[in-house]
Design a protein around this motif. Structure first.
Motif, PDB file in Angstrom:
ATOM      1  N   ARG A 238       0.821  -1.215   0.000  1.00  0.00           N
ATOM      2  CA  ARG A 238       0.000   0.000   0.000  1.00  0.00           C
ATOM      3  C   ARG A 238       0.854   1.264   0.000  1.00  0.00           C
ATOM      4  N   SER A 239       1.936   1.236   0.751  1.00  0.00           N
ATOM      5  CA  SER A 239       2.809   2.408   0.814  1.00  0.00           C
ATOM      6  C   SER A 239       4.173   1.983   1.339  1.00  0.00           C
ATOM      7  N   MET A 240       5.165   2.818   1.115  1.00  0.00           N
ATOM      8  CA  MET A 240       6.493   2.511   1.626  1.00  0.00           C
ATOM      9  C   MET A 240       6.516   2.711   3.143  1.00  0.00           C
ATOM     10  N   PRO A 241       7.130   1.791   3.883  1.00  0.00           N
ATOM     11  CA  PRO A 241       7.225   1.959   5.329  1.00  0.00           C
ATOM     12  C   PRO A 241       8.069   3.182   5.683  1.00  0.00           C
ATOM     13  N   ARG A 242       7.796   3.794   6.820  1.00  0.00           N
ATOM     14  CA  ARG A 242       8.635   4.901   7.274  1.00  0.00           C
ATOM     15  C   ARG A 242      10.043   4.373   7.512  1.00  0.00           C
ATOM     16  N   GLN A 243      11.025   5.215   7.278  1.00  0.00           N
ATOM     17  CA  GLN A 243      12.402   4.755   7.318  1.00  0.00           C
ATOM     18  C   GLN A 243      13.189   5.271   8.509  1.00  0.00           C
TER      19      GLN A 243
ATOM     20  N   THR B 281      11.099  -3.362   0.317  1.00  0.00           N
ATOM     21  CA  THR B 281      11.783  -2.752  -0.824  1.00  0.00           C
ATOM     22  C   THR B 281      10.814  -2.017  -1.727  1.00  0.00           C
ATOM     23  N   GLY B 282       9.553  -1.955  -1.331  1.00  0.00           N
ATOM     24  CA  GLY B 282       8.572  -1.236  -2.131  1.00  0.00           C
ATOM     25  C   GLY B 282       8.089  -1.998  -3.344  1.00  0.00           C
ATOM     26  N   GLY B 283       8.167  -3.337  -3.289  1.00  0.00           N
ATOM     27  CA  GLY B 283       7.586  -4.133  -4.363  1.00  0.00           C
ATOM     28  C   GLY B 283       8.561  -4.924  -5.212  1.00  0.00           C
ATOM     29  N   LYS B 284       9.850  -4.871  -4.912  1.00  0.00           N
ATOM     30  CA  LYS B 284      10.815  -5.639  -5.701  1.00  0.00           C
ATOM     31  C   LYS B 284      10.622  -7.143  -5.476  1.00  0.00           C
TER      32      LYS B 284
END
Length: 211
Positions: free
Chosen positions: A68-73, A169-172
């Motif tokens: 859904r979204s990139m996790p906070r880093q 990794t945002g979908g890799k």
């Protein structure tokens, strides 16, 4: 930068851990796997068992909402909500991985380390895999389980490692060879051969001034 980091992602039963250990012996550098969980626990004060529960796997709602979204880093502070969330546990480990990359030569197994260190110039990334028959034989010999049980463990472990990798990794795709500098097949090269290939690659990079 004088130090370098080798990240190794691996299929279950491919002997990726053995490749990492042998490579560490050849290069005389440490290998970090579960040691990272201990280090993260000591640095954060969070129970190590919580890090073990999320070691390259997702829990609960993260699985269904992983893209859904990139996790906070950023790492949350103890007083903040989410301090012991899966994402914060990952970020604590990622911070340690980044610190290691700045201070020493080492080998890191899993933990999305290739993606965590994607901006670093001193990183070599590898993926170790093998055909299912080879992995079944390896697991059968190490865990003394049936071939059918070994097959179940392979599919389950590789599935949750893939989900973990995609989420952080945002979908890799975890086993996509384009994510790595090299893909190694232990069924063809053996543990020693895989370790020698990586060692030779590092030597080449040093001699050519690319590291």
């Amino acid at each position: 930068m004088d130090n370098y980091v080798i990240t190794i992602a691996r299929g279950f039963g491919s002997k990726g851990c053995d490749v990492a250990d042998r490579l560490g012996e050849i290069l005389k550098i440490p290998v970090y796997d579960r040691q990272l969980l201990t280090m993260a626990s000591e640095q954060s004060g969070i129970d190590e068992n919580l890090f073990a529960e999320t070691n390259e796997k997702l829990r609960g709602r993260l699985i269904s909402g992983r893209l859904r979204s990139m996790p906070r880093q950023t790492v949350a502070e103890p007083h903040e909500k989410g301090f012991i969330s899966d994402i914060n546990l990952f970020n604590i480990q990622a911070k340690i991985i980044q610190e290691l990359a700045q201070t020493q030569s080492c080998i890191i197994l899993g933990k999305c380390a290739d993606n965590v260190l994607k901006e670093n110039k001193n990183v070599i990334t590898a993926f170790v895999s093998a055909p299912e028959e080879y992995c079944i034989k390896t697991i059968h010999e190490k865990l003394f389980v049936s071939d059918e049980r070994a097959k179940q463990l392979i599919r389950k472990t590789d599935r949750y490692r893939g989900e973990y990798y995609r989420y952080y990794t945002g979908g890799k795709t975890w086993n996509d060879p384009l994510n790595y500098d090299m893909s190694l097949n232990t069924a063809h090269l053996g543990v020693e051969g895989c370790a020698e290939v990586v060692s030779a690659y590092i030597s080449f990079l040093k001699k050519s001034g690319k590291m």
